[in-house]
Write a protein that holds these residues in place. Structure first.
Motif, PDB file in Angstrom:
ATOM      1  N   ARG A  14      20.450 -10.360 -16.963  1.00 51.81           N
ATOM      2  CA  ARG A  14      20.850  -9.336 -17.573  1.00 51.81           C
ATOM      3  C   ARG A  14      20.282  -8.432 -15.716  1.00 51.81           C
ATOM      4  N   ARG A  15      20.103  -9.083 -15.279  1.00 53.10           N
ATOM      5  CA  ARG A  15      19.597  -8.639 -13.961  1.00 53.10           C
ATOM      6  C   ARG A  15      20.273  -9.670 -13.160  1.00 53.10           C
ATOM      7  N   GLY A  18      23.362  -7.304 -13.899  1.00 58.58           N
ATOM      8  CA  GLY A  18      22.804  -5.539 -12.989  1.00 58.58           C
ATOM      9  C   GLY A  18      23.391  -5.189 -11.678  1.00 58.58           C
ATOM     10  N   ASP A  35      21.492  -1.267 -16.799  1.00 54.90           N
ATOM     11  CA  ASP A  35      20.675  -2.290 -16.787  1.00 54.90           C
ATOM     12  C   ASP A  35      20.445  -3.152 -18.521  1.00 54.90           C
TER      13      ASP A  35
END
Ligand code: 2AM
Length: 169
Positions: A14-15, A18, A35
């Motif tokens: 996810r990071r 983002g 995010d």
């Protein structure tokens, strides 16, 4: 209740999504997806009554999905809604998964539209120009083994997504 089936990325991925969303936003503008909302839609189910949501939660929490690995390696753009996304080029596992979910859902009386499925993770919405060629290279692998039934609710700060049920680990 507005519902969809999704793959939800683990925190590290996810990071990374983002970071790509930030880079794309710098180049293309538009509205960056928060995010918390980054995901792959497997099937959009639209508005469903509460009893149907419960039925779907029971169905999903009693099943295993075929696990797989999704190689993300390209940028894409849907011109109409101005969506900038990342996706892959070899996606047999995801396409089979979507097909098997579609068949199950049909058995539950839900017709999943559209028929065509382009696996993608939306990073930006309402972009007017196609993505610039100078966007960073995408090279990420997503090993997935569970799908989520997600509730989408409008808030004054955009959509809020809440997982209601998960397929079995
Ligand atoms: P997206 O994956 O391209 O962003 C929740 O709204 C999710 O379901 C979003 O991720 C969105 O697409 C998808 N979605 C919303 N409305 C839809 C529709 N009418 N048809 C298909 N998918 C839709």
């Amino acid at each position: 209740m507005r519902l969809f089936l999704a793959l939800v990325p683990p925190p590290e991925l996810r990071r990374r999504f983002g970071e790509l969303a930030d880079a794309a936003h710098e180049h293309c503008g538009g509205r960056r997806v928060a995010d918390d909302n980054l995901h792959l839609t497997l099937a959009f189910l639209g508005e469903q009554p509460k009893h149907r949501a419960e039925e779907l939660a029971d169905w999903l929490s009693g099943m295993h999905i075929a696990p797989g690995q999704w190689r993300l390696d390209r940028w894409g753009h849907f011109t109409g809604p101005g969506i900038v996304w990342i996706g892959g080029t070899s996606e047999t596992g995801l396409i089979r998964l979507r097909q098997s979910l579609r068949e199950d859902l049909e058995g539950l009386g839900i017709d999943v539209r559209p028929r065509r499925f382009t696996p993608h993770i939306t990073l930006l919405r309402r972009v007017e120009q196609p993505p610039a060629t100078s966007l960073p290279e995408v090279a990420l692998d997503w090993s997935y083994s569970r799908a989520a039934l997600v509730l989408s609710e409008p808030t004054h700060r955009g959509s809020r997504y809440t997982p209601l049920a998960w397929s079995r680990a």
